[in-house]
Design an enzyme around this catalytic site. Structure first.
Site, PDB file in Angstrom:
ATOM      1  N   HIS A  60      -4.071 103.904 -11.749  1.00 34.37           N
ATOM      2  CA  HIS A  60      -5.130 104.815 -11.290  1.00 34.37           C
ATOM      3  C   HIS A  60      -6.347 104.011 -10.797  1.00 34.37           C
ATOM      4  O   HIS A  60      -6.844 104.214  -9.690  1.00 34.37           O
ATOM      5  CB  HIS A  60      -5.504 105.742 -12.457  1.00 34.37           C
ATOM      6  CG  HIS A  60      -6.629 106.680 -12.179  1.00 34.37           C
ATOM      7  ND1 HIS A  60      -6.443 108.036 -12.061  1.00 34.37           N
ATOM      8  CD2 HIS A  60      -7.958 106.468 -12.000  1.00 34.37           C
ATOM      9  CE1 HIS A  60      -7.618 108.613 -11.820  1.00 34.37           C
ATOM     10  NE2 HIS A  60      -8.555 107.682 -11.788  1.00 34.37           N
ATOM     11  N   GLU A  61      -6.772 103.057 -11.631  1.00 38.56           N
ATOM     12  CA  GLU A  61      -7.947 102.251 -11.265  1.00 38.56           C
ATOM     13  C   GLU A  61      -7.659 101.347 -10.072  1.00 38.56           C
ATOM     14  O   GLU A  61      -8.517 101.118  -9.215  1.00 38.56           O
ATOM     15  CB  GLU A  61      -8.395 101.386 -12.452  1.00 38.56           C
ATOM     16  CG  GLU A  61      -8.801 102.161 -13.687  1.00 38.56           C
ATOM     17  CD  GLU A  61      -9.827 103.232 -13.399  1.00 38.56           C
ATOM     18  OE1 GLU A  61     -10.672 103.048 -12.496  1.00 38.56           O
ATOM     19  OE2 GLU A  61      -9.782 104.273 -14.065  1.00 38.56           O
ATOM     20  N   HIS A  65      -8.135 103.180  -6.855  1.00 40.15           N
ATOM     21  CA  HIS A  65      -9.567 103.225  -6.484  1.00 40.15           C
ATOM     22  C   HIS A  65      -9.988 101.883  -5.859  1.00 40.15           C
ATOM     23  O   HIS A  65     -10.666 101.838  -4.835  1.00 40.15           O
ATOM     24  CB  HIS A  65     -10.445 103.419  -7.723  1.00 40.15           C
ATOM     25  CG  HIS A  65     -10.472 104.802  -8.267  1.00 40.15           C
ATOM     26  ND1 HIS A  65     -10.758 105.909  -7.500  1.00 40.15           N
ATOM     27  CD2 HIS A  65     -10.286 105.267  -9.530  1.00 40.15           C
ATOM     28  CE1 HIS A  65     -10.736 106.988  -8.267  1.00 40.15           C
ATOM     29  NE2 HIS A  65     -10.447 106.635  -9.497  1.00 40.15           N
TER      30      HIS A  65
HETATM   31 ZN   LIG Z   1     -10.521 107.678 -11.264  1.00 41.37          ZN
END
Ligand SMILES: [Zn+2]
Length: 255
Positions: A67-68, A71
């Site tokens: 998830h990170e 980003h």
């Molecule tokens: Zn996030």
């Protein structure tokens, strides 16, 4: 955030763990081993449940990293510097330096994380196949749980208050609609304060009603979110008054 253990440096991004990640690791393992997996499967020895639970909890941390990482790669695509990705007691955090050049970039950086979590959930659900509770083994149960947790992660992060992804997305949309980046950020931060306080109150209610540790954790998480959002709001106000010329710059941490 200080990293206690460095895992690697993909695309120049220092990825690591803060020691407090042990808190979620223990909470997840305990929840899985004591109640969830035995309820879903049955028939295994306690040691088997604990071992499998620790493995699935570790896999959830990998999903948090994905998830990170999404980003971070989106941020790099738009020319931002990624200082680090760190897992800690409230999940993951990507620390970014610099300003997204336009609202679309802000929006896409915000959405990249939840999109990665939903994609992970989709792959896991395909791997598990159709649910058949009568024959669920530890692997199917654990992977099913991972899929659900990834969906929860995406949905939770899309709640509309900074510093959550949903708050960043909200800020991007307001920035696009009104053309005022600072005002948009401030609105998203105020929403984050309200959201954090509501979450902390929900946690208080939960811990009184169920006497569970999850309620206490929610209080801490809500309080933390409200504090970060309030800090961001104060920083933006200082920048607007010209007291701190660097304060408006994105020192954003995004979960
Ligand atoms: Zn996030």
């Amino acid at each position: 955030m200080r990293q206690s253990i460095r895992l690697g440096r993909p695309h120049g991004i220092p990825v690591g763990l803060h020691w407090s990640v042990l808190v979620i690791m223990l909470l997840l393992t305990q929840g899985l081993a004591v109640s969830l997996l035995p309820a879903m499967t049955g028939g295994y020895a306690p040691a088997g449940y604990w071992l499998a639970s620790a493995g699935f909890a570790a896999l959830l941390l990998v999903a948090l990293l994905l998830h990170e990482y999404a980003h971070a790669r989106a941020a790099q695509h738009y020319g931002l510097r990624v200082r680090s990705i760190t897992l800690w007691m409230f999940g993951g955090v990507a620390e970014l330096d610099g300003e997204p050049p336009h609202p679309r970039a802000e929006l896409l950086i915000a959405l990249a994380g939840p999109a990665a979590s939903l994609a992970t959930a989709g792959v896991l659900l395909l791997a598990v196949g159709p649910a058949d509770s009568l024959r669920a083994g530890l692997l199917e149960a654990g992977l099913g749980w991972l899929a659900v947790m990834n969906i929860v992660l995406a949905v939770f992060n899309m709640l509309p208050g900074a510093p959550l992804d949903g708050g960043r997305a909200l800020g991007a949309v307001i920035w696009w609609a009104r053309g005022d980046r600072a005002a948009a950020r401030r609105a998203a931060a105020v929403a984050g304060v309200v959201l954090g306080l509501v979450m902390a109150l929900g946690g208080l209610f939960l811990s009184v009603a169920t006497r569970s540790i999850a309620g206490l954790w929610l209080i801490l998480l809500g309080w933390f979110l409200a504090a970060v959002a309030h800090d961001e709001e104060a920083r933006l106000d200082r920048a607007r008054r010209g007291e701190d010329v660097r304060a408006g710059a994105d020192r954003g941490r995004r979960p």
